[in-house]
Design a protein around this motif. Structure first.
Motif, mmCIF file in Angstrom:
data_model
loop_
_atom_site.group_PDB
_atom_site.id
_atom_site.type_symbol
_atom_site.label_atom_id
_atom_site.label_comp_id
_atom_site.label_asym_id
_atom_site.label_seq_id
_atom_site.Cartn_x
_atom_site.Cartn_y
_atom_site.Cartn_z
ATOM 1 N N LEU A 206 4.500 -13.061 -17.051
ATOM 2 C CA LEU A 206 3.312 -13.821 -17.446
ATOM 3 C C LEU A 206 3.463 -14.562 -18.763
ATOM 4 O O LEU A 206 2.473 -15.067 -19.294
ATOM 5 C CB LEU A 206 2.104 -12.873 -17.523
ATOM 6 C CG LEU A 206 1.755 -12.132 -16.231
ATOM 7 C CD1 LEU A 206 0.510 -11.287 -16.424
ATOM 8 C CD2 LEU A 206 1.568 -13.112 -15.079
ATOM 9 N N ASP A 207 4.640 -14.617 -19.321
ATOM 10 C CA ASP A 207 4.846 -15.403 -20.539
ATOM 11 C C ASP A 207 6.229 -16.038 -20.496
ATOM 12 O O ASP A 207 7.238 -15.361 -20.703
ATOM 13 C CB ASP A 207 4.709 -14.522 -21.781
ATOM 14 C CG ASP A 207 4.747 -15.327 -23.077
ATOM 15 O OD1 ASP A 207 4.475 -16.544 -23.002
ATOM 16 O OD2 ASP A 207 5.050 -14.750 -24.131
ATOM 17 N N PRO A 208 6.298 -17.341 -20.177
ATOM 18 C CA PRO A 208 5.171 -18.255 -19.949
ATOM 19 C C PRO A 208 4.635 -18.145 -18.532
ATOM 20 O O PRO A 208 5.156 -17.374 -17.721
ATOM 21 C CB PRO A 208 5.805 -19.627 -20.184
ATOM 22 C CG PRO A 208 7.216 -19.428 -19.718
ATOM 23 C CD PRO A 208 7.588 -18.026 -20.128
ATOM 24 N N VAL A 209 3.583 -18.942 -18.241
ATOM 25 C CA VAL A 209 3.042 -19.049 -16.894
ATOM 26 C C VAL A 209 3.173 -20.481 -16.419
ATOM 27 O O VAL A 209 3.328 -21.408 -17.228
ATOM 28 C CB VAL A 209 1.565 -18.602 -16.834
ATOM 29 C CG1 VAL A 209 1.431 -17.124 -17.124
ATOM 30 C CG2 VAL A 209 0.699 -19.422 -17.783
ATOM 31 N N HIS A 210 3.120 -20.648 -15.126
ATOM 32 C CA HIS A 210 3.137 -21.982 -14.528
ATOM 33 C C HIS A 210 1.735 -22.367 -14.077
ATOM 34 O O HIS A 210 0.944 -21.501 -13.674
ATOM 35 C CB HIS A 210 4.082 -22.022 -13.324
ATOM 36 C CG HIS A 210 5.523 -21.935 -13.694
ATOM 37 N ND1 HIS A 210 6.500 -21.499 -12.823
ATOM 38 C CD2 HIS A 210 6.167 -22.218 -14.853
ATOM 39 C CE1 HIS A 210 7.673 -21.521 -13.434
ATOM 40 N NE2 HIS A 210 7.490 -21.946 -14.665
ATOM 41 N N VAL A 211 1.438 -23.647 -14.154
ATOM 42 C CA VAL A 211 0.212 -24.205 -13.596
ATOM 43 C C VAL A 211 0.618 -25.349 -12.678
ATOM 44 O O VAL A 211 1.205 -26.340 -13.126
ATOM 45 C CB VAL A 211 -0.745 -24.705 -14.698
ATOM 46 C CG1 VAL A 211 -1.960 -25.371 -14.064
ATOM 47 C CG2 VAL A 211 -1.178 -23.551 -15.589
ATOM 48 N N ASP A 212 0.346 -25.201 -11.399
ATOM 49 C CA ASP A 212 0.659 -26.237 -10.417
ATOM 50 C C ASP A 212 -0.591 -27.063 -10.152
ATOM 51 O O ASP A 212 -1.618 -26.533 -9.715
ATOM 52 C CB ASP A 212 1.164 -25.617 -9.114
ATOM 53 C CG ASP A 212 2.499 -24.925 -9.287
ATOM 54 O OD1 ASP A 212 3.198 -25.246 -10.259
ATOM 55 O OD2 ASP A 212 2.841 -24.058 -8.463
ATOM 56 N N VAL A 213 -0.512 -28.374 -10.442
ATOM 57 C CA VAL A 213 -1.628 -29.284 -10.231
ATOM 58 C C VAL A 213 -1.202 -30.345 -9.220
ATOM 59 O O VAL A 213 -0.012 -30.575 -8.989
ATOM 60 C CB VAL A 213 -2.085 -29.942 -11.549
ATOM 61 C CG1 VAL A 213 -2.553 -28.889 -12.536
ATOM 62 C CG2 VAL A 213 -0.965 -30.766 -12.163
ATOM 63 N N THR A 214 -2.184 -30.993 -8.630
ATOM 64 C CA THR A 214 -1.917 -32.027 -7.630
ATOM 65 C C THR A 214 -2.292 -33.385 -8.191
ATOM 66 O O THR A 214 -3.372 -33.565 -8.750
ATOM 67 C CB THR A 214 -2.711 -31.760 -6.344
ATOM 68 O OG1 THR A 214 -4.106 -31.617 -6.653
ATOM 69 C CG2 THR A 214 -2.226 -30.472 -5.684
ATOM 70 N N GLN A 215 -1.394 -34.326 -8.053
ATOM 71 C CA GLN A 215 -1.594 -35.707 -8.503
ATOM 72 C C GLN A 215 -1.557 -36.614 -7.285
ATOM 73 O O GLN A 215 -0.644 -36.525 -6.462
ATOM 74 C CB GLN A 215 -0.493 -36.100 -9.485
ATOM 75 C CG GLN A 215 -0.394 -37.582 -9.783
ATOM 76 C CD GLN A 215 -1.466 -38.033 -10.748
ATOM 77 O OE1 GLN A 215 -1.524 -37.581 -11.872
ATOM 78 N NE2 GLN A 215 -2.325 -38.924 -10.307
ATOM 79 N N ALA A 216 -2.571 -37.465 -7.134
ATOM 80 C CA ALA A 216 -2.599 -38.378 -5.995
ATOM 81 C C ALA A 216 -1.451 -39.378 -6.105
ATOM 82 O O ALA A 216 -1.249 -40.009 -7.144
ATOM 83 C CB ALA A 216 -3.937 -39.111 -5.937
#
Length: 384
Positions: A206-216
């Motif tokens: 948990l250090d670091p963590v990933h954040v998966d976001v969606t981009q159009a």
């Protein structure tokens, strides 16, 4: 009443009426005083546009712990929900049967070594007899073959010992990575099998963590083809800010670490992977978050306060500008998009011009006003 007195009174009345009429005529010629309005002086700058993209927090590393041998769980040796180091002992499986298998394999190895020694002695005798032409070549060849077979048997027995040692070692289930160990799905006394579908527990880093976001994908294409000084911010997507579900901003900034080179066919989006430090373990996998992702850079753009912009009957954005003579002019704006509480404007107004943000209902194009800068108008109120 005498005629002389009446004439005197009439003259005084006429003079009084004339005296009143002169100020009224002067006021009518001067007209109403200029309307006070509040203005903002515009500045041109390079504007980096951002957009909130939804995403989920994920562990930077995740390992599902499964048994690699069959047996009964004898004990659990870790604390659920606490950090573990790589190699820490998590579970212990009953090892009695595997110890017996190792002992059997070692006995077979000893037997194979004995057979090898016997075959080597026989080969030595046959070679000595052959040198004196006492035995045939066939006997010597048989002795050589027997010795090679015995050597191969030793190697097989050694491999069997190694396999049993591996199985015996696997009865001690250890952490494959460092991280936070989750809840245990088995308890002591449970029967487990090698490679079972249900993991014993899951360890997450948990250090670091990933954040998966969606981009159009359409947005990326639009920015790459944009004109009017807009430029797609490929190189600016490195440093990003994170907003939590309660609307607050996460104290640590992250960076763009990877982008999936593939567009999802069903949604038309691209997955961007961001990395955020998480020293306090505040971010947990599965959390819903939003990332302010840089989208593009607009050169020499002007941020116009949204309260200064209105719409005409055709829906076109308009603004009232006060010129150097304090006369109001109406301007049609080219608005690219919103940015916070401002509009990003690329045409219609220029740097150093003043737009009306308060008093719009009291004036119109062509009227003379008394402008007051917004900051100067708020200073007295703050002092009071």
């Amino acid at each position: 009443m005498p005629r002389t007195s009446f004439a005197r009174i009439s003259g005084l009345s006429a003079a009084f009426i004339l005296a009143l009429a002169l100020p009224m005529a002067a006021t009518a010629q001067d007209g109403p005083p200029p309307t006070p309005v509040t203005v903002v002086t515009l500045e041109a700058s390079d504007v980096t546009l951002t957009a909130p993209l939804p995403g989920r927090v994920a562990a930077s590393s995740e390992a599902e712990v499964r048994p690699q041998v069959n047996g009964i769980i004898r004990e659990r040796l870790y604390v659920e929900g606490r950090p573990v180091a790589k190699g820490d002992l998590l579970y212990r499986i009953d090892s009695a049967s595997y110890e017996a298998q190792k002992a059997s394999a070692e006995a077979q190895l000893a037997q194979a070594n004995a057979s090898l020694k016997s075959a080597e002695r026989e080969l030595g005798r046959q070679q000595a007899l052959k040198a004196r032409n006492v035995v045939s070549q066939q006997n010597l060849d048989n002795a050589v073959s027997a010795r090679e077979i015995a050597l191969a048997s030793v190697k097989v027995a050694e491999a069997q010992v190694l396999a049993t040692e591996i199985d015996l070692e696997r009865t001690a289930i250890r952490a494959p990575i460092a991280g936070i160990a989750g809840l245990s799905d088995v308890s002591p006394g449970a029967l487990v099998t090698s490679g079972q579908a249900t993991p014993l527990t899951t360890i997450r880093a948990l250090d670091p963590v990933h954040v998966d976001v969606t981009q159009a994908a359409a947005d990326m294409l639009r920015w790459r083809r944009a004109d009017g000084g807009a430029k797609f911010a490929e190189e600016l997507g490195q440093i990003v800010e994170l907003k939590l579900a309660d609307g607050t901003t996460y104290e640590h900034q992250g960076e763009l670490s990877a982008a999936e080179p593939h567009v999802k066919e069903d949604t038309g989006t691209i997955v961007l992977r961001l990395s955020f430090p998480n020293p306090d373990g505040f971010l947990l996998p599965g959390m819903y978050v939003q990332v302010d992702m840089p989208q593009g850079v607009v050169k020499n753009a002007i941020l116009v306060p949204q309260q200064a912009v209105s719409r005409d009957r055709r829906g076109e954005p308009m603004a009232l500008v006060v010129n150097a003579d304090n006369v109001v002019e109406q301007r049609k704006l080219t608005v690219l998009r919103d940015q916070g509480n401002h509009w990003v404007v690329t045409a219609g107004v220029a740097e150093k011009e003043r737009v009306i943000v308060s008093g719009l209902q009291k004036t119109a194009a062509g009227a003379t006003v008394t402008p007051q800068e917004q900051g100067a108008a708020e200073a007295p109120a703050e002092n009071n």
